[in-house]
Design a protein around this motif. Structure first.
Motif, PDB file in Angstrom:
ATOM      1  N   UNK A 145       9.554   3.708  23.542  1.00 36.68           N
ATOM      2  CA  UNK A 145       8.625   3.599  22.390  1.00 36.68           C
ATOM      3  C   UNK A 145       9.256   2.726  21.319  1.00 36.68           C
ATOM      4  N   UNK A 146       8.614   1.697  20.921  1.00 33.95           N
ATOM      5  CA  UNK A 146       9.149   0.853  19.859  1.00 33.95           C
ATOM      6  C   UNK A 146       8.661   1.368  18.514  1.00 33.95           C
ATOM      7  N   UNK A 147       9.617   1.585  17.637  1.00 33.33           N
ATOM      8  CA  UNK A 147       9.234   2.051  16.304  1.00 33.33           C
ATOM      9  C   UNK A 147       8.764   0.856  15.470  1.00 33.33           C
ATOM     10  N   UNK A 148       7.677   1.041  14.750  1.00 40.14           N
ATOM     11  CA  UNK A 148       7.197  -0.052  13.894  1.00 40.14           C
ATOM     12  C   UNK A 148       8.223  -0.331  12.786  1.00 40.14           C
ATOM     13  N   UNK A 149       8.285  -1.563  12.358  1.00 46.31           N
ATOM     14  CA  UNK A 149       9.222  -1.906  11.288  1.00 46.31           C
ATOM     15  C   UNK A 149       8.918  -1.111  10.029  1.00 46.31           C
ATOM     16  N   UNK A 150       7.647  -0.989   9.740  1.00 48.11           N
ATOM     17  CA  UNK A 150       7.253  -0.212   8.566  1.00 48.11           C
ATOM     18  C   UNK A 150       6.139   0.731   8.966  1.00 48.11           C
ATOM     19  N   UNK A 151       6.372   2.024   8.734  1.00 48.97           N
ATOM     20  CA  UNK A 151       5.379   3.023   9.103  1.00 48.97           C
ATOM     21  C   UNK A 151       4.529   3.387   7.888  1.00 48.97           C
ATOM     22  N   UNK A 152       3.308   3.841   8.167  1.00 49.66           N
ATOM     23  CA  UNK A 152       2.464   4.330   7.077  1.00 49.66           C
ATOM     24  C   UNK A 152       3.102   5.580   6.485  1.00 49.66           C
ATOM     25  N   UNK A 153       3.013   5.732   5.198  1.00 53.63           N
ATOM     26  CA  UNK A 153       3.533   6.936   4.553  1.00 53.63           C
ATOM     27  C   UNK A 153       2.795   8.145   5.089  1.00 53.63           C
ATOM     28  N   UNK A 154       3.517   9.242   5.365  1.00 50.24           N
ATOM     29  CA  UNK A 154       2.870  10.448   5.908  1.00 50.24           C
ATOM     30  C   UNK A 154       2.105  11.199   4.822  1.00 50.24           C
ATOM     31  N   UNK A 155       1.230  12.080   5.245  1.00 48.50           N
ATOM     32  CA  UNK A 155       0.437  12.842   4.273  1.00 48.50           C
ATOM     33  C   UNK A 155       1.320  13.624   3.311  1.00 48.50           C
ATOM     34  N   UNK A 156       2.470  14.078   3.803  1.00 50.64           N
ATOM     35  CA  UNK A 156       3.371  14.867   2.947  1.00 50.64           C
ATOM     36  C   UNK A 156       3.822  14.079   1.723  1.00 50.64           C
ATOM     37  N   UNK A 157       3.857  12.763   1.849  1.00 51.85           N
ATOM     38  CA  UNK A 157       4.258  11.921   0.714  1.00 51.85           C
ATOM     39  C   UNK A 157       3.343  12.155  -0.484  1.00 51.85           C
ATOM     40  N   UNK A 158       2.055  12.335  -0.187  1.00 50.49           N
ATOM     41  CA  UNK A 158       1.051  12.417  -1.255  1.00 50.49           C
ATOM     42  C   UNK A 158       0.886  13.825  -1.802  1.00 50.49           C
ATOM     43  N   UNK A 159       1.311  14.822  -1.016  1.00 50.76           N
ATOM     44  CA  UNK A 159       1.094  16.226  -1.386  1.00 50.76           C
ATOM     45  C   UNK A 159       2.196  16.724  -2.307  1.00 50.76           C
ATOM     46  N   UNK A 160       2.532  15.944  -3.311  1.00 46.87           N
ATOM     47  CA  UNK A 160       3.603  16.286  -4.241  1.00 46.87           C
ATOM     48  C   UNK A 160       3.099  16.096  -5.662  1.00 46.87           C
ATOM     49  N   UNK A 161       3.882  16.537  -6.645  1.00 49.30           N
ATOM     50  CA  UNK A 161       3.451  16.353  -8.040  1.00 49.30           C
ATOM     51  C   UNK A 161       3.117  14.879  -8.314  1.00 49.30           C
ATOM     52  N   UNK A 162       2.058  14.676  -9.055  1.00 50.86           N
ATOM     53  CA  UNK A 162       1.492  13.335  -9.198  1.00 50.86           C
ATOM     54  C   UNK A 162       2.436  12.328  -9.852  1.00 50.86           C
ATOM     55  N   UNK A 163       3.214  12.774 -10.832  1.00 54.87           N
ATOM     56  CA  UNK A 163       4.134  11.818 -11.459  1.00 54.87           C
ATOM     57  C   UNK A 163       5.175  11.326 -10.465  1.00 54.87           C
ATOM     58  N   UNK A 164       5.588  12.222  -9.583  1.00 51.50           N
ATOM     59  CA  UNK A 164       6.567  11.835  -8.564  1.00 51.50           C
ATOM     60  C   UNK A 164       5.968  10.836  -7.598  1.00 51.50           C
ATOM     61  N   UNK A 165       4.747  11.114  -7.166  1.00 53.21           N
ATOM     62  CA  UNK A 165       4.084  10.202  -6.244  1.00 53.21           C
ATOM     63  C   UNK A 165       3.891   8.842  -6.904  1.00 53.21           C
ATOM     64  N   UNK A 166       3.499   8.865  -8.170  1.00 51.76           N
ATOM     65  CA  UNK A 166       3.253   7.604  -8.879  1.00 51.76           C
ATOM     66  C   UNK A 166       4.501   6.728  -8.859  1.00 51.76           C
ATOM     67  N   UNK A 167       5.624   7.298  -9.250  1.00 48.45           N
ATOM     68  CA  UNK A 167       6.849   6.506  -9.283  1.00 48.45           C
ATOM     69  C   UNK A 167       7.284   6.079  -7.885  1.00 48.45           C
ATOM     70  N   UNK A 168       7.090   6.993  -6.921  1.00 44.91           N
ATOM     71  CA  UNK A 168       7.513   6.688  -5.554  1.00 44.91           C
ATOM     72  C   UNK A 168       6.660   5.581  -4.929  1.00 44.91           C
ATOM     73  N   UNK A 169       5.444   5.404  -5.424  1.00 41.97           N
ATOM     74  CA  UNK A 169       4.577   4.363  -4.863  1.00 41.97           C
ATOM     75  C   UNK A 169       5.042   2.960  -5.236  1.00 41.97           C
ATOM     76  N   UNK A 170       5.800   2.850  -6.310  1.00 45.87           N
ATOM     77  CA  UNK A 170       6.304   1.526  -6.701  1.00 45.87           C
ATOM     78  C   UNK A 170       7.179   0.973  -5.579  1.00 45.87           C
ATOM     79  N   UNK A 171       6.899  -0.249  -5.171  1.00 46.62           N
ATOM     80  CA  UNK A 171       7.668  -0.881  -4.099  1.00 46.62           C
ATOM     81  C   UNK A 171       7.061  -0.710  -2.717  1.00 46.62           C
ATOM     82  N   UNK A 172       6.132   0.257  -2.563  1.00 47.99           N
ATOM     83  CA  UNK A 172       5.478   0.438  -1.263  1.00 47.99           C
ATOM     84  C   UNK A 172       4.448  -0.674  -1.054  1.00 47.99           C
TER      85      UNK A 172
END
Length: 216
Positions: free
Chosen positions: A1-28
């Motif tokens: 199985x070849x892993x993609x160079x960049x994977x889509x962010x998993x649902x767990x990424x979004x299920x966190x406090x909104x300010x954290x998600x906001x900052x974490x989205x920078x650069x994605x």
DNA sequence: CTCGCGATTCGCT
DNA sequence: GCGAATCGCGAGG
């Protein structure tokens, strides 16, 4: 199985406090694959909208309507709305069902599909950094509209790809733009952007002074 | 049903 | 810096 160079962010990424998600989205990387082609860009500016308690949010005071219904659902979906009779704005829904919060995507640094973006903007002479600068322009450049309201970001056609986190020292904060109607809530420092990016919209106040600290 | 207005953008003064 | 463009939404009668 070849892993993609960049994977889509998993649902767990979004299920966190909104300010954290906001900052974490920078650069994605936001990608839209459509029949017209692929368009993608690096997220360089976002704003957090924090649900019933946040008077600037569409869900202020627990408002629940056909328009904002997606915000009430689980995180990891797109909330797209139409405003000023001509512009679309797109948000990433965060947290879980019954916690109607979201992150507004305000600007991208274009990475792929520049010709497609230019065609969609219908502005042949725009510099690259201006193609997806501002929430309305971002949607226009990526071909995002109300048809994409509720789209799941893990499966496409619109996805957010993972990328290395940006250094905390590169993140600047400021009050949110265009929410003066929210009174003192308009002053909350819930806009996050990449210091030094020419693709960031509006005034970059705070860029040289403030660091992104803990905001509440 | 009416009416006010917007998580904006662009062009002109 | 200011105002027009343009229409769906959401509150209220």
């Amino acid at each position: 199985m070849t892993a993609p160079l960049a994977a889509a962010l998993p649902l767990a990424f979004y299920a966190r406090p909104t300010l954290r998600v906001a900052r974490a989205l920078l650069g994605k990387i936001l990608v839209h694959r459509s029949a017209a082609g692929i368009a993608a860009g690096r997220i360089v500016e976002v704003e957090a909208y924090r649900g019933p308690e946040d008077r600037a949010a569409h869900t202020a005071g627990g408002r629940r309507t056909a328009r904002n219904e997606v915000m009430w659902g689980p995180g990891g979906r797109l909330y797209v709305y139409f405003t000023y009779g001509m512009h679309h704005c797109c948000n990433v829904v965060t947290r879980g069902p019954g916690e109607p919060e979201a992150v507004l995507l305000r600007a991208l640094e274009p990475l792929a599909g520049l010709a497609l973006m230019r065609r969609r903007r219908n502005r042949p002479d725009l510099p690259v950094a201006a193609l997806a600068r501002g929430p309305g322009n971002l949607c226009r450049a990526l071909g995002i509209d109300r048809r994409h309201d509720g789209a799941l970001l893990t499966t496409g056609p619109i996805v957010v790809l993972d990328a290395p986190p940006v250094r905390a020292s590169m993140v600047a904060v400021s009050p949110r733009i265009g929410v003066a109607y929210a009174g003192d809530h308009a002053l909350r420092p819930w806009r996050f952007f990449l210091r030094g990016s020419s693709a960031v919209s509006g005034r970059r106040v705070g860029e040289s002074l403030r660091r992104a600290g803990r905001a509440s």
